[in-house]
Enzyme design. Structure first.
Site, PDB file in Angstrom:
ATOM      1  N   GLU A 186      -1.765 -12.134  14.945  1.00  0.00           N
ATOM      2  CA  GLU A 186      -2.001 -10.770  15.426  1.00  0.00           C
ATOM      3  C   GLU A 186      -3.514 -10.524  15.392  1.00  0.00           C
ATOM      4  O   GLU A 186      -4.109 -10.466  14.312  1.00  0.00           O
ATOM      5  CB  GLU A 186      -1.288  -9.749  14.533  1.00  0.00           C
ATOM      6  CG  GLU A 186      -1.466  -8.337  15.061  1.00  0.00           C
ATOM      7  CD  GLU A 186      -0.906  -7.258  14.145  1.00  0.00           C
ATOM      8  OE1 GLU A 186      -0.974  -7.402  12.918  1.00  0.00           O
ATOM      9  OE2 GLU A 186      -0.420  -6.248  14.679  1.00  0.00           O
TER      10      GLU A 186
ATOM     11  N   SER B  96      -0.028  -4.122   7.844  1.00  0.00           N
ATOM     12  CA  SER B  96       0.081  -5.522   8.263  1.00  0.00           C
ATOM     13  C   SER B  96       1.294  -6.178   7.588  1.00  0.00           C
ATOM     14  O   SER B  96       1.757  -5.720   6.533  1.00  0.00           O
ATOM     15  CB  SER B  96      -1.202  -6.259   7.897  1.00  0.00           C
ATOM     16  OG  SER B  96      -1.408  -6.153   6.504  1.00  0.00           O
TER      17      SER B  96
ATOM     18  N   LYS C 270      -0.687   8.290   1.072  1.00  0.00           N
ATOM     19  CA  LYS C 270      -1.818   7.405   0.738  1.00  0.00           C
ATOM     20  C   LYS C 270      -2.331   6.855   2.063  1.00  0.00           C
ATOM     21  O   LYS C 270      -1.799   5.887   2.613  1.00  0.00           O
ATOM     22  CB  LYS C 270      -1.322   6.268  -0.162  1.00  0.00           C
ATOM     23  CG  LYS C 270      -2.374   5.633  -1.074  1.00  0.00           C
ATOM     24  CD  LYS C 270      -3.600   5.106  -0.388  1.00  0.00           C
ATOM     25  CE  LYS C 270      -3.434   3.756   0.243  1.00  0.00           C
ATOM     26  NZ  LYS C 270      -4.607   3.336   1.056  1.00  0.00           N
TER      27      LYS C 270
ATOM     28  N   PHE D 127      -4.850   2.147   9.169  1.00  0.00           N
ATOM     29  CA  PHE D 127      -6.018   2.843   9.716  1.00  0.00           C
ATOM     30  C   PHE D 127      -5.830   3.264  11.167  1.00  0.00           C
ATOM     31  O   PHE D 127      -6.498   4.168  11.649  1.00  0.00           O
ATOM     32  CB  PHE D 127      -7.261   1.935   9.610  1.00  0.00           C
ATOM     33  CG  PHE D 127      -7.352   0.895  10.701  1.00  0.00           C
ATOM     34  CD1 PHE D 127      -7.884   1.204  11.949  1.00  0.00           C
ATOM     35  CD2 PHE D 127      -6.881  -0.407  10.506  1.00  0.00           C
ATOM     36  CE1 PHE D 127      -7.952   0.256  12.967  1.00  0.00           C
ATOM     37  CE2 PHE D 127      -6.947  -1.360  11.520  1.00  0.00           C
ATOM     38  CZ  PHE D 127      -7.486  -1.016  12.753  1.00  0.00           C
TER      39      PHE D 127
ATOM     40  N   CYS E 223      -0.107  -1.003  17.139  1.00  0.00           N
ATOM     41  CA  CYS E 223       0.970  -1.949  16.833  1.00  0.00           C
ATOM     42  C   CYS E 223       1.852  -2.157  18.058  1.00  0.00           C
ATOM     43  O   CYS E 223       2.628  -3.100  18.110  1.00  0.00           O
ATOM     44  CB  CYS E 223       1.807  -1.438  15.680  1.00  0.00           C
ATOM     45  SG  CYS E 223       2.626   0.101  16.095  1.00  0.00           S
TER      46      CYS E 223
ATOM     47  N   GLU F  91      -8.071   3.746   3.587  1.00  0.00           N
ATOM     48  CA  GLU F  91      -9.394   4.126   3.074  1.00  0.00           C
ATOM     49  C   GLU F  91     -10.459   4.032   4.160  1.00  0.00           C
ATOM     50  O   GLU F  91     -11.588   4.457   3.966  1.00  0.00           O
ATOM     51  CB  GLU F  91      -9.753   3.283   1.845  1.00  0.00           C
ATOM     52  CG  GLU F  91      -9.776   1.773   2.031  1.00  0.00           C
ATOM     53  CD  GLU F  91      -8.393   1.119   1.899  1.00  0.00           C
ATOM     54  OE1 GLU F  91      -7.407   1.640   2.466  1.00  0.00           O
ATOM     55  OE2 GLU F  91      -8.303   0.049   1.263  1.00  0.00           O
TER      56      GLU F  91
HETATM   57  P1  NAD Z   1      -3.207  -2.959   6.076  1.00  0.00           P
HETATM   58  O1  NAD Z   1      -1.963  -3.688   5.769  1.00  0.00           O
HETATM   59  O2  NAD Z   1      -4.504  -3.602   5.741  1.00  0.00           O
HETATM   60  O3  NAD Z   1      -3.223  -1.548   5.287  1.00  0.00           O
HETATM   61  C1  NAD Z   1      -2.136  -0.673   5.345  1.00  0.00           C
HETATM   62  C2  NAD Z   1      -2.102   0.144   4.053  1.00  0.00           C
HETATM   63  O4  NAD Z   1      -1.904  -0.739   2.944  1.00  0.00           O
HETATM   64  C3  NAD Z   1      -3.399   0.894   3.778  1.00  0.00           C
HETATM   65  O5  NAD Z   1      -3.094   2.174   3.283  1.00  0.00           O
HETATM   66  C4  NAD Z   1      -4.092   0.032   2.746  1.00  0.00           C
HETATM   67  O6  NAD Z   1      -4.909   0.773   1.866  1.00  0.00           O
HETATM   68  C5  NAD Z   1      -2.945  -0.592   2.004  1.00  0.00           C
HETATM   69  N1  NAD Z   1      -3.261  -1.928   1.481  1.00  0.00           N
HETATM   70  C6  NAD Z   1      -4.134  -2.829   2.015  1.00  0.00           C
HETATM   71  N2  NAD Z   1      -4.162  -3.957   1.262  1.00  0.00           N
HETATM   72  C7  NAD Z   1      -3.285  -3.767   0.255  1.00  0.00           C
HETATM   73  C8  NAD Z   1      -2.864  -4.580  -0.845  1.00  0.00           C
HETATM   74  N3  NAD Z   1      -3.341  -5.806  -1.041  1.00  0.00           N
HETATM   75  N4  NAD Z   1      -1.948  -4.069  -1.687  1.00  0.00           N
HETATM   76  C9  NAD Z   1      -1.443  -2.840  -1.508  1.00  0.00           C
HETATM   77  N5  NAD Z   1      -1.808  -2.029  -0.488  1.00  0.00           N
HETATM   78  C10 NAD Z   1      -2.717  -2.487   0.387  1.00  0.00           C
HETATM   79  O7  NAD Z   1      -3.143  -2.542   7.610  1.00  0.00           O
HETATM   80  P2  NAD Z   1      -4.285  -1.891   8.500  1.00  0.00           P
HETATM   81  O8  NAD Z   1      -5.316  -2.908   8.795  1.00  0.00           O
HETATM   82  O9  NAD Z   1      -4.697  -0.587   7.940  1.00  0.00           O
HETATM   83  O10 NAD Z   1      -3.454  -1.564   9.845  1.00  0.00           O
HETATM   84  C11 NAD Z   1      -3.251  -2.492  10.865  1.00  0.00           C
HETATM   85  C12 NAD Z   1      -1.915  -3.183  10.725  1.00  0.00           C
HETATM   86  O11 NAD Z   1      -0.867  -2.225  10.714  1.00  0.00           O
HETATM   87  C13 NAD Z   1      -1.603  -4.108  11.895  1.00  0.00           C
HETATM   88  O12 NAD Z   1      -1.019  -5.282  11.391  1.00  0.00           O
HETATM   89  C14 NAD Z   1      -0.609  -3.315  12.726  1.00  0.00           C
HETATM   90  O13 NAD Z   1       0.261  -4.081  13.535  1.00  0.00           O
HETATM   91  C15 NAD Z   1       0.146  -2.610  11.648  1.00  0.00           C
HETATM   92  N6  NAD Z   1       0.823  -1.426  12.182  1.00  0.00           N
HETATM   93  C16 NAD Z   1       2.174  -1.532  12.368  1.00  0.00           C
HETATM   94  C17 NAD Z   1       2.857  -0.465  12.902  1.00  0.00           C
HETATM   95  C18 NAD Z   1       4.339  -0.554  13.122  1.00  0.00           C
HETATM   96  O14 NAD Z   1       4.921   0.453  13.457  1.00  0.00           O
HETATM   97  N7  NAD Z   1       4.980  -1.688  12.930  1.00  0.00           N
HETATM   98  C19 NAD Z   1       2.174   0.714  13.242  1.00  0.00           C
HETATM   99  C20 NAD Z   1       0.801   0.774  13.024  1.00  0.00           C
HETATM  100  C21 NAD Z   1       0.130  -0.314  12.488  1.00  0.00           C
END
Ligand code: NAD
Length: 504
Positions: free
Chosen positions: A386, A227, A174, A150, A282, A177
């Site tokens: 985090e 994450s 994708k 997000f 991040c 949401e």
């Molecule tokens: P998230 O892991 O909740 O979601 C990321 C994606 O995975 C979304 O599209 C979501 O719909 C999908 N998703 C969520 N739960 C899922 C599941 N159980 N099974 C399959 N798909 C699933 O992350 P977020 O809250 O949207 O974003 C924040 C996180 O992203 C933080 O941990 C941040 O550090 C990380 N991030 C990392 C970088 C990097 O470059 N390393 C960059 C940006 C964000």
């Protein structure tokens, strides 16, 4: 009235057939602004099949034609980035200028991808063996899925899709949401730029959509950002299904301030990198490591600056723009506030408490002000987890060696930075830390587009970082062609020879 936010397939919006929708909320008002379609397995198959059909013709399209569309996309995006930024602010909450900033960094990758003809050049060697030449080429992998978080609804997808498309692949994005509209907007922009239908699709949804991408035999590569637990799952599940996967995960980024550093610049950096985008980056700095004896002085300067941070509705326009917007959802705001309570209970010194914030905006917004903890230790949850919010933890250490040890013991290895005026110490830091991206007097060392972005340890699963030449490599497969054209004047003797061919 809430806006329906659909999938995008075959060059048109597609509402899907699942009948399932999720609310999209404006974090600055707490009000539902849209409803995003949640894909069923069947919807996902429909979108993937459209991408797979389009991928063949696109791969066969000349580099000149592909590049022209990339340039057109770049021009359109550059001229309309304000429009996209407004969409991002309305669903994510980051202030308008910050949203423009993320689009600009995404544009850098589009510009890099415009040079795809150069980036895809193969090698050629003549007469590697008598009468035999070799050349190599890189060809598209096919259908690429980009699954994004997000916190950067435009930039993170743009780390991947410009290069994937330029290299001749079809992309299914994708998005999160929580803020899905940017993806749909970008799909329409690609169409305007002349991209053939099906080459860029958007699949909205949650785990069902992700699992469909991970399991589909028609998806060849997955670029995931999110994450750490989900990154690990995507990496393992995608690999098990025979795909190449790069999965970027979470972070806990340390900023080390050495005693000789310019403390005013270090304090500015800590505040900007700690609280920018409400800490939902991040590459945000979440741990400040103060090397003795500067701790008291540094914390005082950080606190003074933090008190001046204005929290408010980022949509309010350039002139009156606040510094920091709300958090993305009520649940996330409450989770971060829970960490503040946990830090206090664990005995960290709460210098500034963001729960006391007086925001410039609707009282139902998901507000939390910048929070500063001092005397945090590595056993506390606020250090280990985090938090992904506007919470900066100061850890005091006695020496440079202790600072490096702290960083290297941490399970994440995304980014880190050192502030110092000592070139030798900076050079040593660069060699000593086990982290993917390092800043020297630069608090958010996000590599420029021609280099690659990615962390170490639990911040990245897979070995390929995003964009730069690693991105080109990820979105292409190698072919090496060994050829012998028969010259009638020097025809090989032929005949039976079952031994392994030797070069002569
Ligand atoms: P998230 O892991 O909740 O979601 C990321 C994606 O995975 C979304 O599209 C979501 O719909 C999908 N998703 C969520 N739960 C899922 C599941 N159980 N099974 C399959 N798909 C699933 O992350 P977020 O809250 O949207 O974003 C924040 C996180 O992203 C933080 O941990 C941040 O550090 C990380 N991030 C990392 C970088 C990097 O470059 N390393 C960059 C940006 C964000």
């Amino acid at each position: 009235m809430t806006t329906p936010i659909h999938h995008w397939a075959d060059g048109a919006e597609f509402p899907g057939t699942s009948g399932l929708w999720a609310d999209v909320t404006n974090p600055a008002t707490g009000r539902v602004s849209g409803r995003v379609a949640l894909a069923s397995e069947r919807d996902a198959q429909f979108v993937i099949a459209s991408a797979a059909r389009a991928s063949h013709a696109w791969a066969a399209t000349s580099l000149a034609k592909r590049t022209r569309i990339l340039f057109a996309f770049r021009e359109l995006l550059n001229s309309r980035k304000d429009e996209l930024a407004r969409l991002i602010t309305a669903e994510h909450g980051k202030v308008h200028s910050d949203a423009v900033g993320e689009i600009s960094r995404g544009l850098d990758v589009v510009e890099f991808a415009c040079g795809i003809s150069h980036l895809l050049k193969g090698g050629h060697s003549e007469s590697v063996s008598t009468g035999i030449d070799v050349h190599s080429q890189r060809v598209p992998v096919g259908v690429v899925a980009v699954i994004s978080p997000f916190n950067f609804p435009a930039m993170v997808p743009m780390w991947f899709f410009p290069i994937a498309i330029a290299a001749g692949n079809a992309v299914v994005l994708k998005p999160s949401e929580k803020d899905p509209s940017a993806a749909l907007w970008l799909a329409k922009l690609w169409q305007e730029a002349g991209l053939p239908d099906g080459v860029f699709s958007v699949l909205q949804g949650d785990k069902t959509a992700v699992d469909a991408l991970l399991h589909s035999p028609e998806v060849d590569a997955i670029s995931f950002v999110g994450s750490t637990p989900i990154a690990r799952y995507v990496y393992e599940e995608g690999s098990r299904h025979g795909k190449r996967v790069q999965a970027l995960g979470g972070a806990k980024n340390h900023l080390v301030v050495l005693p000789d550093a310019d403390l005013d610049l270090a304090a500015d950096a800590a505040v900007n990198a700690g609280y920018g985008s409400a800490g939902e980056r991040c590459m945000a700095i979440s741990v400040l490591v103060a090397v003795d004896p500067i701790g008291d002085e540094l914390v005082a300067r950080i606190a003074e600056r933090t008190r001046a941070v204005v929290v408010g509705d980022g949509r309010q326009g350039e002139a009156t723009e606040p510094d920091m917007g709300p958090l993305v959802t009520r649940a996330h705001r409450d989770r971060v506030a829970g960490f503040i309570a946990a830090g206090e209970a664990a005995g960290a010194k709460l210098v500034l408490d963001g729960r006391d914030v007086s925001p410039r905006g609707d009282s139902d917004g998901f507000w939390l002000g910048p929070t500063l903890f001092d005397h945090v230790t590595s056993e506390m949850d606020i250090y280990r987890e985090e938090i992904f919010g506007p919470v900066l933890s100061v850890v005091r250490v006695a020496s440079y060696a202790e600072a490096v040890e702290l960083i290297n013991r941490n399970e994440y290895g995304n980014g880190t930075a050192v502030f110092t005026n000592d070139g030798g110490a900076a050079r040593r830091f660069e060699a000593d830390v086990r982290v993917g991206m390092i800043g020297i007097n630069v608090p958010i060392p996000v590599p420029v587009a021609c280099y690659s972005f990615g962390g170490w340890k639990r911040s990245l699963f897979g070995d390929t970082h995003a964009h730069g030449t690693e991105g080109v490599h990820f979105f292409t497969r190698a072919k090496v062609v060994t050829s012998r054209w028969i010259d009638p004047a020097a025809r090989p003797a032929g005949g039976l020879e079952l031994g392994f061919p030797r070069n002569v």
